[in-house]
Design a protein around this motif. Structure first.
Motif, short mmCIF file in Angstrom:
data_model
loop_
_atom_site.label_atom_id
_atom_site.label_comp_id
_atom_site.label_asym_id
_atom_site.label_seq_id
_atom_site.Cartn_x
_atom_site.Cartn_y
_atom_site.Cartn_z
N ASP A 135 17.17 60.23 78.49
CA ASP A 135 17.93 60.08 77.99
C ASP A 135 19.60 60.16 78.01
O ASP A 135 20.55 60.18 78.49
CB ASP A 135 18.15 58.63 77.19
CG ASP A 135 19.46 57.60 76.70
OD1 ASP A 135 18.93 57.14 78.25
OD2 ASP A 135 19.95 57.69 75.87
N PHE A 136 19.46 61.47 77.10
CA PHE A 136 21.02 62.22 77.58
C PHE A 136 21.37 62.39 78.82
O PHE A 136 22.66 62.72 79.04
CB PHE A 136 20.91 63.43 76.75
CG PHE A 136 21.75 64.36 76.16
CD1 PHE A 136 23.47 64.10 74.65
CD2 PHE A 136 22.44 65.33 76.55
CE1 PHE A 136 23.96 64.38 74.46
CE2 PHE A 136 23.32 66.69 76.47
CZ PHE A 136 23.94 65.81 75.74
N LEU A 137 20.40 63.95 79.31
CA LEU A 137 20.89 64.31 80.59
C LEU A 137 20.48 63.18 81.92
O LEU A 137 21.03 62.98 82.79
CB LEU A 137 19.85 64.97 81.13
CG LEU A 137 19.83 66.65 79.66
CD1 LEU A 137 18.72 67.19 80.50
CD2 LEU A 137 21.01 67.14 80.06
N GLU A 138 20.21 62.22 81.23
CA GLU A 138 20.34 60.69 82.36
C GLU A 138 19.45 60.83 84.14
O GLU A 138 20.14 61.17 84.91
CB GLU A 138 21.84 60.45 83.22
CG GLU A 138 22.55 60.08 82.48
CD GLU A 138 24.30 59.73 82.64
OE1 GLU A 138 24.40 59.95 84.12
OE2 GLU A 138 24.77 59.58 81.93
N GLU A 190 29.42 67.58 82.80
CA GLU A 190 29.47 66.54 81.46
C GLU A 190 28.48 66.93 80.61
O GLU A 190 28.56 67.51 79.71
CB GLU A 190 29.81 65.12 81.63
CG GLU A 190 30.84 64.82 82.34
CD GLU A 190 32.12 65.37 82.13
OE1 GLU A 190 32.18 65.02 80.44
OE2 GLU A 190 32.89 66.12 82.47
N ALA A 191 27.06 66.91 81.06
CA ALA A 191 25.73 67.82 79.56
C ALA A 191 26.70 69.23 79.30
O ALA A 191 26.50 69.04 77.63
CB ALA A 191 25.31 67.37 80.79
N ILE A 192 27.12 70.00 79.79
CA ILE A 192 27.37 71.31 78.78
C ILE A 192 28.61 71.09 78.12
O ILE A 192 28.47 71.19 77.08
CB ILE A 192 27.77 72.20 80.21
CG1 ILE A 192 26.57 72.51 81.29
CG2 ILE A 192 28.32 73.47 79.88
CD1 ILE A 192 27.21 73.45 82.17
N LEU A 195 27.23 68.95 75.34
CA LEU A 195 26.25 69.51 74.25
C LEU A 195 27.16 70.75 73.33
O LEU A 195 26.29 71.04 72.00
CB LEU A 195 25.24 70.40 75.03
CG LEU A 195 24.14 70.19 75.80
CD1 LEU A 195 23.56 70.73 77.40
CD2 LEU A 195 22.59 69.37 74.78
N ASN A 196 27.99 71.06 73.70
CA ASN A 196 29.56 71.60 73.62
C ASN A 196 29.77 71.35 71.98
O ASN A 196 29.77 71.78 70.56
CB ASN A 196 30.16 72.53 74.12
CG ASN A 196 30.96 73.61 73.00
OD1 ASN A 196 32.44 73.07 73.66
ND2 ASN A 196 30.54 74.82 72.57
N THR A 197 30.50 70.36 72.74
CA THR A 197 30.90 69.42 71.43
C THR A 197 30.75 68.32 70.94
O THR A 197 30.62 68.82 68.91
CB THR A 197 31.51 68.38 72.68
OG1 THR A 197 31.68 67.29 73.09
CG2 THR A 197 33.13 69.28 72.89
N GLU A 198 29.08 67.82 70.52
CA GLU A 198 28.75 67.28 70.17
C GLU A 198 27.75 67.45 69.54
O GLU A 198 26.91 66.97 68.33
CB GLU A 198 27.97 65.93 71.34
CG GLU A 198 29.06 65.46 71.55
CD GLU A 198 28.42 64.22 72.71
OE1 GLU A 198 27.18 64.08 72.46
OE2 GLU A 198 28.82 63.40 73.28
N ARG A 199 26.75 68.64 70.34
CA ARG A 199 25.73 68.73 69.53
C ARG A 199 26.25 70.75 69.11
O ARG A 199 24.91 71.45 68.11
CB ARG A 199 24.40 69.17 70.19
CG ARG A 199 24.39 67.36 70.34
CD ARG A 199 22.97 67.27 71.49
NE ARG A 199 23.20 65.89 71.45
CZ ARG A 199 21.63 65.18 71.34
NH1 ARG A 199 20.53 66.04 71.30
NH2 ARG A 199 21.59 63.83 71.90
N GLY A 200 27.09 71.56 69.45
CA GLY A 200 27.53 72.52 68.54
C GLY A 200 27.12 73.51 69.62
O GLY A 200 27.04 74.69 68.87
#
Length: 260
Positions: A135-138, A190-192, A195-200
């Motif tokens: 779902d995250f990666l669509e 946008e996935a990268i 993953l950086n901003t939301e999941r560290g």
């Protein structure tokens, strides 16, 4: 997070990497660029444990990891992707994600026979995580498609998904934009970023698409002929005469993400 200290690598009489030092700060998206043959992938392979350096060392979270094998680095949270994705082509996208988490109880025949309740509970949690990653990666719409049938861009998204199925701290991305159409490239970008901003997640990425580097990376390190020749924000890298010479022999600047 990662500190590369005076790393060199020789193959016979060829010195592929020459005394390279730089850091990848925790929480950053750090770029590594340079012309073909600059030594970027060799350096990635050293950091990822595919082969040891001839000299120098690699430090992860304050611990010397120089020469540790890839599987041990995986358990320490260091993950590497490749320019050409290494998916299990005859397994579905969902199955490709399911096999990633290490030390699953179902991998043990004894557990499969006698501890099936525990195995079923773990499998349920893995499947929930898989659905969340899809779902995250669509890419939920290709969950049951054979991975070998995916487009190049979808395979790159699957690579990111497999990374998400680990407890990765540091991800080495090797040309995530290579061979990807512009629409899917936007999704990968946008996935990268998320993953950086939301999941560290901390990233270091090799890339030839200078627009992608400009949009994602700060700082950027530049290699040429095995050496580190420049470091800094992309706005400075574009104006660096030595970098222009390495890429273009002093020619037009279009390859650096500017209009010629």
């Amino acid at each position: 997070m990662i500190r590369i200290e005076n790393v060199s690598k020789s193959f016979g009489g060829l010195q592929a990497v020459k005394d390279v030092s730089f850091e990848v700060a925790q929480g950053s998206i750090t770029g590594l660029i340079g012309p073909n043959g600059a030594g970027k992938s060799t350096l990635f392979n050293i950091v990822a444990g595919l082969f040891p350096p001839t000299s120098g060392r690699i430090v992860l979270d304050g611990q010397d990891i120089t020469g540790l094998p890839t599987h041990e680095l995986f358990h320490r949270g260091l993950v590497r992707t490749f320019q050409i994705p290494h998916e299990f082509s005859q397994m579905t996208v969902r199955e490709n994600l399911m096999v990633v988490p290490p030390e699953q109880s179902g991998e043990n025949l004894f557990n499969s026979w006698l501890r099936w309740g525990r195995v079923r509970e773990e499998d349920t949690k893995v499947l929930e995580r898989v659905d969340e990653v899809l779902d995250f990666l669509e890419i939920s719409h290709v969950a049951d498609e054979l991975a070998g049938n995916l487009s190049g861009g979808q395979k790159k998204l699957l690579d990111l998904g497999r990374t998400m199925m680990t407890d990765a701290k540091m991800v080495l991305l090797d040309e995530p934009g290579a061979g990807v159409n512009r629409t899917l490239l936007g999704k990968i970008r946008e996935a990268i970023r998320r993953l950086n901003t939301e999941r560290g997640y901390t990233f270091c990425l090799i890339e030839h698409d200078m627009d992608l580097i400009s949009q994602l990376c700060d700082p950027v390190h530049v290699m040429a002929n095995g050496e580190l020749i420049a470091s800094g924000p992309m706005s400075e890298i574009r104006q660096n005469a030595e970098v222009r010479e390495a890429y273009l022999g002093g020619g037009v600047s279009g390859h650096m993400g500017e209009d010629a």
